[in-house]
Write an enzyme that holds these catalytic residues in place. Structure first.
Site, mmCIF file in Angstrom:
data_model
loop_
_atom_site.group_PDB
_atom_site.id
_atom_site.type_symbol
_atom_site.label_atom_id
_atom_site.label_comp_id
_atom_site.label_asym_id
_atom_site.label_seq_id
_atom_site.Cartn_x
_atom_site.Cartn_y
_atom_site.Cartn_z
ATOM 1 N N ARG A 1 55.657 145.166 -12.821
ATOM 2 C CA ARG A 1 56.230 146.052 -11.790
ATOM 3 C C ARG A 1 57.320 146.959 -12.366
ATOM 4 O O ARG A 1 57.561 148.048 -11.862
ATOM 5 C CB ARG A 1 56.772 145.239 -10.601
ATOM 6 C CG ARG A 1 57.413 146.115 -9.519
ATOM 7 C CD ARG A 1 57.711 145.370 -8.221
ATOM 8 N NE ARG A 1 58.437 144.141 -8.439
ATOM 9 C CZ ARG A 1 59.750 144.063 -8.698
ATOM 10 N NH1 ARG A 1 60.486 145.151 -8.778
ATOM 11 N NH2 ARG A 1 60.334 142.896 -8.885
ATOM 12 N N TYR B 1 50.868 169.994 -0.065
ATOM 13 C CA TYR B 1 50.000 168.899 0.372
ATOM 14 C C TYR B 1 50.520 168.317 1.693
ATOM 15 O O TYR B 1 51.737 168.198 1.890
ATOM 16 C CB TYR B 1 50.011 167.838 -0.736
ATOM 17 C CG TYR B 1 49.178 166.637 -0.443
ATOM 18 C CD1 TYR B 1 47.794 166.707 -0.458
ATOM 19 C CD2 TYR B 1 49.778 165.413 -0.145
ATOM 20 C CE1 TYR B 1 47.027 165.598 -0.178
ATOM 21 C CE2 TYR B 1 49.010 164.292 0.131
ATOM 22 C CZ TYR B 1 47.635 164.395 0.120
ATOM 23 O OH TYR B 1 46.886 163.300 0.393
ATOM 24 N N ASP C 1 54.704 170.432 -8.636
ATOM 25 C CA ASP C 1 53.496 169.620 -8.484
ATOM 26 C C ASP C 1 52.357 170.365 -9.189
ATOM 27 O O ASP C 1 51.910 171.417 -8.727
ATOM 28 C CB ASP C 1 53.207 169.427 -6.995
ATOM 29 C CG ASP C 1 51.986 168.550 -6.723
ATOM 30 O OD1 ASP C 1 51.065 168.523 -7.576
ATOM 31 O OD2 ASP C 1 51.936 167.917 -5.655
ATOM 32 N N LYS D 1 43.488 163.055 -8.585
ATOM 33 C CA LYS D 1 42.658 164.249 -8.554
ATOM 34 C C LYS D 1 42.046 164.524 -9.939
ATOM 35 O O LYS D 1 41.322 163.695 -10.439
ATOM 36 C CB LYS D 1 43.489 165.421 -8.022
ATOM 37 C CG LYS D 1 44.299 165.071 -6.763
ATOM 38 C CD LYS D 1 43.441 164.707 -5.560
ATOM 39 C CE LYS D 1 44.236 164.069 -4.430
ATOM 40 N NZ LYS D 1 45.364 164.837 -3.940
HETATM 41 C C1 LIG Z 1 46.576 164.547 -3.286
HETATM 42 C C2 LIG Z 1 47.800 165.297 -3.578
HETATM 43 C C3 LIG Z 1 49.055 164.682 -3.516
HETATM 44 C C4 LIG Z 1 49.224 163.237 -3.097
HETATM 45 O O1 LIG Z 1 48.626 162.392 -3.990
HETATM 46 P P1 LIG Z 1 48.113 160.894 -3.650
HETATM 47 O O2 LIG Z 1 47.643 160.401 -4.955
HETATM 48 O O3 LIG Z 1 47.038 161.014 -2.602
HETATM 49 O O4 LIG Z 1 49.300 160.165 -3.118
HETATM 50 C C5 LIG Z 1 50.166 165.433 -3.851
HETATM 51 N N1 LIG Z 1 50.048 166.731 -4.220
HETATM 52 C C6 LIG Z 1 48.865 167.361 -4.273
HETATM 53 C C7 LIG Z 1 48.797 168.778 -4.700
HETATM 54 C C8 LIG Z 1 47.691 166.662 -3.958
HETATM 55 O O5 LIG Z 1 46.520 167.299 -4.014
#
Ligand SMILES: *Cc1c(COP(=O)(O)O)cnc(C)c1O
Length: 392
Positions: A59, A113, A185, A210
């Site tokens: 963890r 998002y 991001d 993703k």
């Molecule tokens: C999917 C996504 C997130 C969140 O990610 P998770 O793995 O589902 O928590 C954040 N930012 C973007 C651009 C995303 O496409």
């Protein structure tokens, strides 16, 4: 591995963070263990007190499988250090909580998002952290909305679902003079197509669910940046219990070895589909950073080396007519995620922007006729044939 020249991205995908294992295993093994043993009290204290880098407890992230994938991700983003998380949202929430306390302020630019929108708009205000949302078109106002209490300026580029391109260098410059952190991001672009740290960002965040995972079979997140900037995030990840599971880290490392070839193919197919859509009589507007007449194309050319597999477009019909087109698709599966080998489609008003008010959708240019595609690795001609049939 030491070489006199800087290694290319594909080489890093395969070799970074992957020394030969003790038994000659060609990739690091999977350590699913929750804890690790010591020969003596002195040895355990050396690790606990930071004199030696050792394995201790999963963890905490003190696990060789976790560390291996983190080293790879740091190399891919060109950062000093990377930490992985149980999801992209875990990476985001730990970062915001590490840098903001009650009374502090965040600026969020452009579309983000849905989960991020909720975190910033609902959850963080409950603990006294507020956010000002700025449209991408309102960038001139950035210096005025940053207050002495602003700790973080956060954005995605390209954005979801408008594919709006935000100028990382310009935003980072303003943010730095105001003494706040620029957090980007980079999920849509991937580290192959865009390097925010090289453009002045302080921290990069990924949903590794993703493109980095790339096969729609894992959930994870990452934060990358300088050691001193990751420091404050450590305790939040550890005590909110947001660690990525070792078997997920192992699977993610396997996926990252093919990131370069996958993203190269996504880039080609994204461009192909966007160009075809832009010429189709039923399409009012195609949004893709690689289209020469797209609003963000000039900035995209400067800060991206490829334009990715995400394409959105607006149809000349209402919500029902658009749903009918989506429902006729056979190769594109209706699903809200993205970045996998299989192509996905979503109508933002039915999923990611379902709970956004009509006024806010209008303000953000999210039409009833908007469709978002995640172009996968199928043959591009097959994907276009599917789209053409559905549009016809
Ligand atoms: C999917 C996504 C997130 C969140 O990610 P998770 O793995 O589902 O928590 C954040 N930012 C973007 C651009 C995303 O496409």
């Amino acid at each position: 591995m030491t070489t006199s020249r800087t290694q290319g991205f594909s080489t890093k995908c395969i070799h970074a963070g992957e020394p030969l294992d003790a038994n000659g295993g060609i990739h690091p093994p999977l350590y699913n263990h929750s804890t690790f043993g010591f020969r003596s009290t002195k040895d355990v204290l050396d690790v606990v007190e930071g004199r030696a880098q050792g394995n201790l407890y999963t963890r905490y992230g003190l696990n060789p499988t976790i560390r291996s994938v983190e080293e790879k991700i740091a190399a891919l983003e060109g950062g000093e250090l990377a930490w992985v998380f149980s999801s992209g949202m875990a990476a985001e929430s730990a970062t915001f909580l590490a840098y903001c306390k009650a009374g502090d302020h965040i600026v969020c630019i452009g579309d983000v998002y849905g989960g991020t929108f909720e975190l910033l708009g609902k959850n963080l205000p409950a603990v006294g952290i507020t956010t000002t949302f700025l449209l991408g078109s309102e960038l001139d106002r950035l210096p005025d909305v940053i207050t002495p209490k602003t700790r973080v300026v956060f954005f995605e580029t390209p954005t979801n679902p408008n594919m709006e391109v935000l100028d990382i260098e310009r935003i980072a410059k303003v943010t730095r003079t105001k003494g706040a952190l620029t957090v980007v991001d980079n999920t849509f672009a991937t580290p192959m197509n865009q390097s925010p740290l090289q453009l002045g960002a302080d921290l990069v965040i990924h949903s590794t669910t993703k493109y980095m995972g790339g096969h729609s079979d894992l959930t994870g997140g990452a934060v990358i940046g300088k050691k001193e900037l990751l420091g404050p995030i450590w305790g939040w990840r550890k005590n909110l219990g947001q660690m990525m599971a070792p078997d997920v880290a192992f699977l993610l490392a396997r996926s990252l070895r093919t990131l370069a070839v996958r993203v190269r193919a996504h880039n080609v197919t994204g461009q192909f589909i966007a160009e075809r859509l832009a010429k189709h009589p039923r399409v009012k507007r195609a949004n893709y950073p690689g289209l020469p007449n797209f609003a963000g194309h000039e900035i995209a050319k400067r800060q991206m080396s490829g334009f990715g597999g995400m394409v959105s477009f607006v149809l000349d019909g209402d919500a029902a007519a658009t749903a009918a087109v989506v429902d006729r698709l056979r190769l594109f599966t209706i699903a809200p995620s993205l970045g996998g080998v299989e192509s996905l489609v979503t109508q933002p008003i039915t999923t990611t922007h379902h709970d956004v008010s009509k006024e806010d959708r209008a303000r953000r240019g999210i039409d009833d006729g908007m469709v978002r595609l995640s172009c996968g690795l199928e043959d591009a001609e097959d994907l276009w044939a599917d789209l053409e049939a559905a549009l016809g």
